[in-house]
Scaffold this motif. Structure first.
Motif, PDB file in Angstrom:
ATOM      1  N   THR A 188       0.829  -1.208   0.000  1.00  0.00           N
ATOM      2  CA  THR A 188       0.000   0.000   0.000  1.00  0.00           C
ATOM      3  C   THR A 188       0.865   1.261   0.000  1.00  0.00           C
ATOM      4  N   GLY A 189       0.545   2.191  -0.915  1.00  0.00           N
ATOM      5  CA  GLY A 189       1.266   3.454  -0.979  1.00  0.00           C
ATOM      6  C   GLY A 189       2.536   3.424  -1.803  1.00  0.00           C
ATOM      7  N   HIS A 190       2.889   2.271  -2.380  1.00  0.00           N
ATOM      8  CA  HIS A 190       4.113   2.146  -3.160  1.00  0.00           C
ATOM      9  C   HIS A 190       3.801   2.237  -4.654  1.00  0.00           C
ATOM     10  N   ARG A 191       4.709   2.841  -5.388  1.00  0.00           N
ATOM     11  CA  ARG A 191       4.598   2.946  -6.838  1.00  0.00           C
ATOM     12  C   ARG A 191       5.684   2.098  -7.498  1.00  0.00           C
ATOM     13  N   SER A 192       5.462   1.780  -8.756  1.00  0.00           N
ATOM     14  CA  SER A 192       6.428   0.942  -9.459  1.00  0.00           C
ATOM     15  C   SER A 192       7.709   1.717  -9.762  1.00  0.00           C
ATOM     16  N   VAL A 193       8.821   1.008  -9.783  1.00  0.00           N
ATOM     17  CA  VAL A 193      10.095   1.611 -10.194  1.00  0.00           C
ATOM     18  C   VAL A 193       9.984   2.121 -11.639  1.00  0.00           C
ATOM     19  N   HIS A 194       9.201   1.418 -12.459  1.00  0.00           N
ATOM     20  CA  HIS A 194       9.008   1.845 -13.844  1.00  0.00           C
ATOM     21  C   HIS A 194       8.405   3.238 -13.915  1.00  0.00           C
ATOM     22  N   ARG A 195       7.508   3.572 -12.981  1.00  0.00           N
ATOM     23  CA  ARG A 195       6.915   4.912 -12.966  1.00  0.00           C
ATOM     24  C   ARG A 195       7.991   5.964 -12.724  1.00  0.00           C
ATOM     25  N   TRP A 196       8.931   5.664 -11.821  1.00  0.00           N
ATOM     26  CA  TRP A 196      10.040   6.592 -11.578  1.00  0.00           C
ATOM     27  C   TRP A 196      10.874   6.760 -12.843  1.00  0.00           C
ATOM     28  N   VAL A 197      11.170   5.648 -13.520  1.00  0.00           N
ATOM     29  CA  VAL A 197      11.965   5.699 -14.753  1.00  0.00           C
ATOM     30  C   VAL A 197      11.268   6.562 -15.799  1.00  0.00           C
ATOM     31  N   CYS A 198       9.964   6.381 -15.962  1.00  0.00           N
ATOM     32  CA  CYS A 198       9.216   7.171 -16.946  1.00  0.00           C
ATOM     33  C   CYS A 198       9.303   8.661 -16.632  1.00  0.00           C
ATOM     34  N   HIS A 199       9.106   8.998 -15.367  1.00  0.00           N
ATOM     35  CA  HIS A 199       9.191  10.407 -14.974  1.00  0.00           C
ATOM     36  C   HIS A 199      10.592  10.954 -15.228  1.00  0.00           C
ATOM     37  N   ARG A 200      11.600  10.148 -14.968  1.00  0.00           N
ATOM     38  CA  ARG A 200      12.981  10.589 -15.174  1.00  0.00           C
ATOM     39  C   ARG A 200      13.261  10.799 -16.669  1.00  0.00           C
ATOM     40  N   LEU A 201      12.763   9.887 -17.507  1.00  0.00           N
ATOM     41  CA  LEU A 201      12.933  10.051 -18.951  1.00  0.00           C
ATOM     42  C   LEU A 201      12.289  11.347 -19.432  1.00  0.00           C
ATOM     43  N   ASP A 236      12.921  21.579 -49.337  1.00  0.00           N
ATOM     44  CA  ASP A 236      13.760  20.613 -50.047  1.00  0.00           C
ATOM     45  C   ASP A 236      14.188  19.503 -49.086  1.00  0.00           C
ATOM     46  N   ASN A 237      14.609  18.377 -49.627  1.00  0.00           N
ATOM     47  CA  ASN A 237      15.408  17.366 -48.914  1.00  0.00           C
ATOM     48  C   ASN A 237      14.688  16.471 -47.903  1.00  0.00           C
ATOM     49  N   PHE A 238      13.362  16.383 -47.867  1.00  0.00           N
ATOM     50  CA  PHE A 238      12.649  15.437 -47.007  1.00  0.00           C
ATOM     51  C   PHE A 238      12.995  15.656 -45.529  1.00  0.00           C
ATOM     52  N   PRO A 239      12.742  16.866 -44.989  1.00  0.00           N
ATOM     53  CA  PRO A 239      13.097  17.154 -43.598  1.00  0.00           C
ATOM     54  C   PRO A 239      12.146  16.482 -42.601  1.00  0.00           C
ATOM     55  N   SER A 240      12.668  16.193 -41.401  1.00  0.00           N
ATOM     56  CA  SER A 240      11.873  15.662 -40.299  1.00  0.00           C
ATOM     57  C   SER A 240      11.839  16.681 -39.169  1.00  0.00           C
ATOM     58  N   VAL A 241      10.679  16.784 -38.515  1.00  0.00           N
ATOM     59  CA  VAL A 241      10.451  17.775 -37.467  1.00  0.00           C
ATOM     60  C   VAL A 241       9.809  17.081 -36.276  1.00  0.00           C
ATOM     61  N   VAL A 242      10.199  17.476 -35.042  1.00  0.00           N
ATOM     62  CA  VAL A 242       9.603  16.920 -33.829  1.00  0.00           C
ATOM     63  C   VAL A 242       9.146  18.057 -32.927  1.00  0.00           C
ATOM     64  N   LEU A 243       8.289  17.713 -31.965  1.00  0.00           N
ATOM     65  CA  LEU A 243       7.939  18.653 -30.908  1.00  0.00           C
ATOM     66  C   LEU A 243       9.010  18.543 -29.836  1.00  0.00           C
ATOM     67  N   SER A 244       9.764  19.595 -29.629  1.00  0.00           N
ATOM     68  CA  SER A 244      10.952  19.545 -28.786  1.00  0.00           C
ATOM     69  C   SER A 244      10.604  19.413 -27.308  1.00  0.00           C
ATOM     70  N   GLY A 245      11.293  18.481 -26.634  1.00  0.00           N
ATOM     71  CA  GLY A 245      11.219  18.380 -25.186  1.00  0.00           C
ATOM     72  C   GLY A 245      10.040  17.628 -24.623  1.00  0.00           C
ATOM     73  N   VAL A 246       9.168  17.079 -25.468  1.00  0.00           N
ATOM     74  CA  VAL A 246       7.959  16.406 -24.973  1.00  0.00           C
ATOM     75  C   VAL A 246       8.045  14.919 -25.285  1.00  0.00           C
ATOM     76  N   LEU A 247       8.363  14.138 -24.267  1.00  0.00           N
ATOM     77  CA  LEU A 247       8.369  12.682 -24.356  1.00  0.00           C
ATOM     78  C   LEU A 247       7.196  12.169 -23.535  1.00  0.00           C
ATOM     79  N   LEU A 248       6.311  11.403 -24.160  1.00  0.00           N
ATOM     80  CA  LEU A 248       5.114  10.883 -23.507  1.00  0.00           C
ATOM     81  C   LEU A 248       5.359   9.428 -23.126  1.00  0.00           C
ATOM     82  N   THR A 249       5.217   9.091 -21.850  1.00  0.00           N
ATOM     83  CA  THR A 249       5.520   7.737 -21.398  1.00  0.00           C
ATOM     84  C   THR A 249       4.295   6.976 -20.914  1.00  0.00           C
ATOM     85  N   SER A 250       3.187   7.663 -20.698  1.00  0.00           N
ATOM     86  CA  SER A 250       1.957   7.003 -20.275  1.00  0.00           C
ATOM     87  C   SER A 250       0.780   7.910 -20.599  1.00  0.00           C
ATOM     88  N   GLY A 251      -0.418   7.366 -20.519  1.00  0.00           N
ATOM     89  CA  GLY A 251      -1.610   8.165 -20.762  1.00  0.00           C
ATOM     90  C   GLY A 251      -2.059   8.131 -22.212  1.00  0.00           C
TER      91      GLY A 251
END
Length: 483
Positions: A188-201, A236-251
């Motif tokens: 009770t009251g404990h979270r998974s280590v994976h949740r910590w890893v996701c938040h850290r990522l 030109d040149n088939f460029p790729s674009v990302v949304l900077s700084g937003v990594l989604l790990t759950s939800g």
């Protein structure tokens, strides 16, 4: 860095949380997280870059083949050398051995026959709980948290705790930090280590973006696209674009792309931490196993191959992109409709670290990305029920960064007044302590054309005209010098 274990240093975000051997002993790690070793070895294994300084955390190890093993926790000074006897043999680690039925810490063995009446056997699950705030470790076999069945150790960690295990050749175990469903209910009251890893990522990825957080960033063929806010005009040149700084790990998350001008090869969707674009080779979002895209110019899906799917878009259409990271599905809509032939496009998506919004274009296309971040330009269509606009994730990352920066400012002010130890404590909560001992390079353009070695302090341009900056070093006052 003296006394700080090397497993706290991480040079690639995607490696956070992956199992790392601390000694030269042989470790065999299967794709389903089963660890084993060869005769004569007793390896020490920990998740890389993990150090939990507060809270209550939980993980499980399923016994595949019974044998001697020490399963438990370590702190920031645990080094796990091959000369040691494993987890629990020093003052910086704590463990349970279900073969010999003992608790291990500081080289001492405490019998637990009363709590664990039988040796562990094939199929048993070792449940490991650490409450850092209350300084207590608990171990249970097969989820038996009832009275008289739990083994407890006091906890006095240096710098925080992390999972750790060592084992001999007779033992095999499947390690689950929470990426898969647990066999038993956590304490009770404990979270998974994976949740910590996701938040850290999420935190590392947002910190790397700095002031570019929440903005569009070209990651290949930067000169081949014009970015005006959220408006994209490929040249030109088939460029790729990302949304900077937003990594989604759950939800569940949603964004839109409005088609201002239809093109001839446009791939819009998602990518993970191991996606590597190359406009020279024609590699964009969807062209490898680390990215997934819908192409409305040709009505097809892309992910390491092409499949006919969906409808062709036209000028004025709005593509909706929805990702359910918990169910591992990706869906697309046109003008708000997820009905066939649109809808769920990818099932069982296996991503590394998390998902990032991204797109690749040919020159004929023009569009406007909408993440819901601009109150004057809201999303054209409401997200599906249960989904959130990515604007919510952007704002959450910004709050986290503001809090981290304030903590660092407070710790530096404390150091100036003579309490230097506060710098180490606060910094360690944000980034690995060893990373704070030196400045690190960040390749801001031409990432494939430069070799930057932060440890050696050297940069080598191999072609083109790359740019390199220093990460996490924003000078706002004073006078400074470097060579």
């Amino acid at each position: 860095q003296r006394g700080i274990a090397r497993h706290l240093t991480v040079h690639q975000t995607a490696l956070v949380g992956r199992l790392l051997p601390l000694s030269d002993d042989t470790v065999m790690l299967s794709s389903d997280s089963i660890v084993s070793t060869s005769a004569g070895s007793r390896p020490n294994v920990v998740p890389r870059g993990v150090i939990m300084t507060s809270g209550a955390w939980y993980y499980e190890v399923t016994v595949v083949a019974p044998g001697r093993a020490a399963i438990g926790w370590a702190d920031a000074k645990y080094e796990g050398s091959s000369r040691a006897n494993g987890v629990g043999s020093d003052a910086h680690s704590w463990a349970v051995d279900g073969h010999d039925r003992v608790l291990l810490h500081g080289g001492e063995r405490t019998a637990i026959e009363a709590q664990w009446r039988e040796r562990w056997s094939e199929g048993d699950v070792v449940c490991c709980a650490a409450n850092v705030d209350e300084k207590r470790l608990e171990f249970a076999l097969n989820g038996e948290w009832g009275s008289g069945r739990v083994c407890t150790l006091p906890l006095e960690p240096v710098g925080g705790v992390l999972p750790a295990l060592s084992f001999e050749c007779g033992f095999q175990g499947r390690v689950n930090f929470g990426a898969d469903l647990f066999r038993f209910q956590p304490r009770t009251g404990h979270r998974s280590v994976h949740r910590w890893v996701c938040h850290r990522l999420e935190e590392i990825y947002a910190t790397t973006a700095g002031e570019q957080l929440g903005l569009l960033q070209a990651v290949s063929a930067r000169s081949g696209i014009e970015l005006d806010g959220m408006k994209l005009t490929p040249i030109d040149n088939f460029p790729s674009v990302v949304l900077s700084g937003v990594l989604l790990t759950s939800g569940r998350w949603y964004y839109e792309m409005e088609v201002l001008k239809a093109g001839r090869a446009t791939q819009i969707g998602w990518l993970d931490l191991e996606f590597i674009p190359s406009s020279y080779r024609g590699w964009g979002v969807g062209d490898d196993k680390h990215s997934w895209a819908f192409d409305g110019d040709r009505a097809c899906l892309w992910s390491h191959g092409r499949i006919k799917w969906g409808v062709k878009w036209k000028t004025g259409d709005v593509l909706g992109c929805a990702a359910d990271l918990d169910a591992h599905t990706l869906s697309f809509s046109v003008n708000g409709s997820f009905q066939e032939p649109m809808g769920v496009a990818f099932n069982n998506v296996a991503y590394v670290g998390g998902l990032i919004p991204g797109f690749t274009f040919n020159a004929a296309f023009q569009g406007i990305a909408n993440f819901g971040t601009d109150p004057d330009a809201p999303l054209r269509y409401a997200p599906p029920e249960g989904y959130l606009p990515i604007a919510d994730a952007v704002e959450a990352r910004k709050r986290t960064l503001r809090a981290s920066r304030q903590s660092l400012r407070d710790s530096v002010e404390s150091a100036v007044s003579g309490r230097v130890e506060n710098v180490l404590t606060m910094s360690q909560q944000m980034v690995p302590l060893s990373d704070m001992m030196r400045l690190r390079f960040f390749v801001s353009s031409g990432v494939r054309h430069v070799r930057a070695d932060s440890d050696a302090g050297t940069v080598l341009a191999v072609s083109h005209y790359p740019s390199v900056t220093v990460d996490r070093c924003a000078l706002t006052t004073g006078r400074w010098y470097y060579e």
